[in-house]
Scaffold this motif. Structure first.
Motif, PDB file in Angstrom:
ATOM      1  N   TYR A   1      19.508  32.922  43.112  1.00  0.00           N
ATOM      2  CA  TYR A   1      19.880  32.385  42.116  1.00  0.00           C
ATOM      3  C   TYR A   1      21.054  31.922  41.303  1.00  0.00           C
ATOM      4  O   TYR A   1      21.875  31.144  41.697  1.00  0.00           O
ATOM      5  N   ASN A   2      21.929  33.537  41.260  1.00  0.00           N
ATOM      6  CA  ASN A   2      23.283  33.230  40.166  1.00  0.00           C
ATOM      7  C   ASN A   2      24.267  32.755  41.067  1.00  0.00           C
ATOM      8  O   ASN A   2      24.665  32.343  40.986  1.00  0.00           O
ATOM      9  N   VAL A   3      24.160  32.544  42.674  1.00  0.00           N
ATOM     10  CA  VAL A   3      25.196  32.461  43.957  1.00  0.00           C
ATOM     11  C   VAL A   3      24.603  30.977  44.435  1.00  0.00           C
ATOM     12  O   VAL A   3      25.435  31.012  45.977  1.00  0.00           O
ATOM     13  N   ALA A   4      23.680  30.711  44.771  1.00  0.00           N
ATOM     14  CA  ALA A   4      22.792  29.820  45.171  1.00  0.00           C
ATOM     15  C   ALA A   4      23.811  28.709  46.296  1.00  0.00           C
ATOM     16  O   ALA A   4      23.593  28.554  46.811  1.00  0.00           O
ATOM     17  N   VAL A   5      23.890  27.659  45.296  1.00  0.00           N
ATOM     18  CA  VAL A   5      24.801  26.861  46.126  1.00  0.00           C
ATOM     19  C   VAL A   5      26.270  27.497  46.835  1.00  0.00           C
ATOM     20  O   VAL A   5      26.041  26.511  47.347  1.00  0.00           O
ATOM     21  N   PRO A   6      26.639  27.649  46.042  1.00  0.00           N
ATOM     22  CA  PRO A   6      28.229  27.843  46.525  1.00  0.00           C
ATOM     23  C   PRO A   6      27.983  29.101  47.852  1.00  0.00           C
ATOM     24  O   PRO A   6      28.224  28.742  49.174  1.00  0.00           O
ATOM     25  N   VAL A   7      27.193  29.968  48.216  1.00  0.00           N
ATOM     26  CA  VAL A   7      26.740  30.074  49.215  1.00  0.00           C
ATOM     27  C   VAL A   7      25.797  29.496  49.830  1.00  0.00           C
ATOM     28  O   VAL A   7      26.266  29.141  51.541  1.00  0.00           O
ATOM     29  N   LEU A   8      25.145  28.111  50.034  1.00  0.00           N
ATOM     30  CA  LEU A   8      24.680  27.235  50.829  1.00  0.00           C
ATOM     31  C   LEU A   8      25.734  26.519  51.268  1.00  0.00           C
ATOM     32  O   LEU A   8      26.122  26.385  52.668  1.00  0.00           O
TER      33      LEU A   8
ATOM     34  N   GLY B   1      21.223  38.926  41.596  1.00  0.00           N
ATOM     35  CA  GLY B   1      19.869  38.192  42.007  1.00  0.00           C
ATOM     36  C   GLY B   1      19.197  38.398  42.455  1.00  0.00           C
ATOM     37  O   GLY B   1      18.454  38.003  43.173  1.00  0.00           O
ATOM     38  N   GLN B   2      18.716  39.839  42.129  1.00  0.00           N
ATOM     39  CA  GLN B   2      17.041  39.726  43.028  1.00  0.00           C
ATOM     40  C   GLN B   2      15.772  39.904  42.638  1.00  0.00           C
ATOM     41  O   GLN B   2      15.783  40.184  41.750  1.00  0.00           O
ATOM     42  N   ASN B   3      15.187  39.653  43.262  1.00  0.00           N
ATOM     43  CA  ASN B   3      14.399  39.812  42.812  1.00  0.00           C
ATOM     44  C   ASN B   3      13.434  39.620  44.476  1.00  0.00           C
ATOM     45  O   ASN B   3      13.603  38.321  45.181  1.00  0.00           O
ATOM     46  N   PHE B   4      12.857  40.201  44.743  1.00  0.00           N
ATOM     47  CA  PHE B   4      11.903  40.619  45.648  1.00  0.00           C
ATOM     48  C   PHE B   4      10.930  40.145  45.924  1.00  0.00           C
ATOM     49  O   PHE B   4       9.540  40.212  45.134  1.00  0.00           O
TER      50      PHE B   4
END
Length: 289
Positions: free
Chosen positions: A129-136, A30-33
């Motif tokens: 983006y692909n892990v935003a909710v579980p990480v949060l 999910g890398q967007n710098f």
């Protein structure tokens, strides 16, 4: 948004640094710098950090936001999953802020259970983006020292996290986030401040820690009820929770005991109501303990 300074990374510096490292942004991570100084300072300004405050950043990448955080005087611990980026970022920070209080942890954020140094009171990050909710949700669960969170996520995800009961986008992320904090969307971020530019818009969502609902049910059981209620969100709660309680009739009895209309749908309930349903589940000796 073209505000930059020598302390922050601009578009040319981002590409140059990535080129020297041989880094090619990957969708897998999910890398967007982020490469716009104005956007970095906007995020830092909204975060309202205190000098010396301990901040955790997840996914610092090449260090754009990290530099903004240390520029504001924060004490930063960054969690980076990519070994190449984790190995570079300390040099990037020290090259611009030699006296910065900064350290990096090489790990998947989902595997981190402890952090070095003082407990962080803020989480500020551009989440993949692909892990935003579980990480949060994981960070809020594991680090109860976090008083507030400011994260940049996909705009649609930000709206779901901050959604209120009764809206079409209110769902599992909304309820679970509400267990830990109040949430609101506080800004929109355009696509052109990233390299590579994502194909979706981004937004900032701000969460302020609050006490979880007063309940005898453990969080895991409450979340089991939430997951089940939204698994088939068009069903009434009586039907959706039938399997969890053993039958539709048992579910209806439990819902009424919890003060919830059995014909209602999950999208209309606040987190406290889910907790009351979970209490009824616990009385029946079922569900997650």
């Amino acid at each position: 948004m073209n505000e930059t300074s020598n302390a922050l990374l601009g578009p040319a510096e981002i590409r140059d640094l990535a080129g020297r490292l041989g880094v090619r942004p990957t969708k897998t991570l999910g890398q967007n710098f982020l490469h716009d100084g104005g956007t970095v300072r906007k995020i830092v300004r909204i975060a309202a950090l205190k000098p010396g405050e301990r901040v955790v950043e997840v996914g610092p990448g090449l260090g754009s936001l990290t530099l903004g955080l240390v520029e504001a005087g924060a004490s930063v611990v960054a969690i980076e999953i990519d070994p190449l980026l984790a190995g570079q970022i300390t040099g990037t920070v020290q090259g611009r802020f030699p006296d910065a209080d900064f350290e990096v942890v090489l790990s998947d954020a989902m595997d981190v259970t402890t952090l070095p140094g003082a407990p962080p009171t803020a989480l500020v990050a551009n989440l993949p983006y692909n892990v935003a909710v579980p990480v949060l949700l994981t960070m809020l669960q594991r680090f109860d020292s976090l008083e507030r969170v400011l994260v940049m996520v996909q705009a649609e995800v930000a709206d779901r996290i901050a959604a209120v009961p009764g809206s079409k986008i209110y769902g599992i992320p909304s309820v679970k986030a509400a267990w830990y904090a109040s949430a609101r969307r506080v800004g929109t971020i355009g696509r052109n401040v990233f390299w590579p530019a994502p194909n979706v818009d981004s937004a900032l969502v701000y969460l302020e820690r609050r006490e979880p609902p007063s309940t005898t049910a453990p969080r895991e059981r409450v979340f089991t009820v939430v997951d089940t209620a939204f698994a088939q969100r068009r069903k009434t709660l009586r039907a959706a929770l039938a399997g969890l309680f053993g039958s539709g009739a048992a579910a209806e009895t439990a819902l009424r005991a919890a003060g919830v209309d059995p014909s209602a749908r999950g999208e209309t309930l606040v987190v406290e109501q889910f907790a009351r349903i979970a209490e009824q589940l616990g009385q029946r000796g079922e569900g997650a303990a």
